[in-house]
Motif scaffolding. Sequence first.
Motif, PDB file in Angstrom:
ATOM      1  N   THR A   1      -7.861 -17.518   9.452  1.00 28.77           N
ATOM      2  CA  THR A   1      -8.582 -17.286   8.493  1.00 28.77           C
ATOM      3  C   THR A   1      -9.905 -17.426   8.814  1.00 28.77           C
ATOM      4  OG1 THR A   1      -8.407 -19.708   7.838  1.00 28.77           O
ATOM      5  CG2 THR A   1      -7.284 -18.171   6.419  1.00 28.77           C
TER       6      THR A   1
ATOM      7  N   THR B   1     -15.971 -14.030   5.216  1.00 27.59           N
ATOM      8  CA  THR B   1     -16.433 -13.509   4.194  1.00 27.59           C
ATOM      9  C   THR B   1     -15.749 -13.741   2.892  1.00 27.59           C
ATOM     10  OG1 THR B   1     -15.776 -11.443   4.253  1.00 27.59           O
ATOM     11  CG2 THR B   1     -17.893 -11.756   5.082  1.00 27.59           C
ATOM     12  N   GLY B   2     -16.473 -14.233   1.779  1.00 24.61           N
ATOM     13  CA  GLY B   2     -15.337 -14.322   0.534  1.00 24.61           C
ATOM     14  C   GLY B   2     -15.287 -13.103  -0.217  1.00 24.61           C
TER      15      GLY B   2
ATOM     16  N   GLY C   1     -10.865 -11.674   1.083  1.00 25.47           N
ATOM     17  CA  GLY C   1     -11.396 -11.650  -0.333  1.00 25.47           C
ATOM     18  C   GLY C   1     -10.972 -10.409  -0.990  1.00 25.47           C
TER      19      GLY C   1
ATOM     20  N   ILE D   1     -10.623 -15.446  -6.127  1.00 25.41           N
ATOM     21  CA  ILE D   1     -10.926 -16.762  -5.735  1.00 25.41           C
ATOM     22  C   ILE D   1      -9.758 -17.482  -5.254  1.00 25.41           C
ATOM     23  CG2 ILE D   1     -12.256 -19.102  -5.803  1.00 25.41           C
ATOM     24  CD1 ILE D   1     -14.262 -17.417  -7.218  1.00 25.41           C
TER      25      ILE D   1
ATOM     26  N   TRP E   1      -7.945 -16.252  -2.126  1.00 25.51           N
ATOM     27  CA  TRP E   1      -8.696 -16.292  -0.856  1.00 25.51           C
ATOM     28  C   TRP E   1      -8.506 -17.929  -0.558  1.00 25.51           C
ATOM     29  CZ3 TRP E   1     -13.124 -19.426   0.386  1.00 25.51           C
ATOM     30  CH2 TRP E   1     -13.935 -19.025   1.452  1.00 25.51           C
ATOM     31  N   GLN E   2      -8.457 -18.856  -1.572  1.00 26.67           N
ATOM     32  CA  GLN E   2      -8.204 -20.152  -0.999  1.00 26.67           C
ATOM     33  C   GLN E   2      -6.994 -20.605  -0.815  1.00 26.67           C
ATOM     34  OE1 GLN E   2     -10.794 -22.135  -0.728  1.00 26.67           O
ATOM     35  NE2 GLN E   2      -9.878 -23.975  -0.304  1.00 26.67           N
TER      36      GLN E   2
ATOM     37  N   ARG F   1      -6.121 -20.155   2.972  1.00 27.16           N
ATOM     38  CA  ARG F   1      -6.873 -21.177   3.718  1.00 27.16           C
ATOM     39  C   ARG F   1      -5.954 -22.719   3.488  1.00 27.16           C
ATOM     40  NH1 ARG F   1      -9.603 -17.057   3.321  1.00 27.16           N
ATOM     41  NH2 ARG F   1     -11.263 -16.696   4.590  1.00 27.16           N
TER      42      ARG F   1
END
Length: 347
Positions: A137, A142-143, A217, A265, A268-269, A272
């Motif tokens: 990651t 970028t998100g 993202g 979101i 994306w999280q 990680r």
Amino acid sequence: MRVHPPSPSLQRVAFVGEPTFEPHVPVQAAWAEVRFFPVTAGQWEPALDAAQVWGANATLVFRPQDLTPEQVARVPGSMRIGVIPAPLFSAEEIERLSRTSGPDAQGFRWLTYLETPTSPELARLPLLQTLPLPVDTARCPTGPRLEVRRMLVADWASPSPEALDDLRKLGPVDVLSSHATPQEVSQALEKAGTLVYASRDLMGRFDPLPLLAMAHGLLVIADTVFAGEWNIEPEDEFLYRPDGQWARSLDEVFRMPVSFRAVRIRAWQKMREAFDASACFQRVLHDAHLFADPVAHLASLTPTRPPVAVPVAVESTGARAPEASAPEALGAEKLTRPSRTLAAVPN
């Protein structure tokens, strides 16, 4: 979490495999020195020799079933782990792995597999843990980008021509070639806002693109789901839609992008928290040493501190000196207290 054995300097961890696996290896890690050694044109010896010269303490090999017993013997490091990134169906590959891995073999101590094994042949292999191919990651800083209307479709996971024509009426569509290099895949993901994915199998089993897209993202819309043990939930982290509804779903996404912000979101999280390459491979090495020698590994996690001399109280007939006051706590009010000597003096 610390990798056994402890060392005053960071351990050197080598990753060996085809160039397509490089995006799944951490560029850097706080817990070790890491380096990727690419295998080109099926030539394993140069990559393994380079890892040996580098001084790898541990080595993780992608697709260990491709190595001969002679090549496995050249894998450097005291801990050698094979990462199986896609389902195994070949009886010959399974037999080769059974001969080159295990506690008594001069090869891989452990293997990882992307899902729970479903056959007795796989269950007999020295599988350490379930490990879907992770994502570095750190390469995806970028998100989620809600305003991007560009859609990405892979030529190996493309919808029907009719559905594709409907998508092109909504916005620009990029078709990703199956021959794209890792750099080209990364560039395509950085430009797109949505990945539209059609598959007859569970997502991620043969293809890491959906995970890579979420790490960049993108909103993923697909006509299939991920493996259950990966805990990637439909409607929470991606949209599960048949291809006949894709145009309507994307029209809603483009008209009300904020409505799907939470989905982007969370995905994306999730990449990680559960699929980050650095964290995943640190956990793999931790478990590898723990299960190989639990006593030694647990001892290595115990902090070694020099023994503290305990003062012995000695009574004296004379007056005692005033006791040293403890350091004053920050923000505490300052109190004046008489020492024991002064307190013993009568008024």
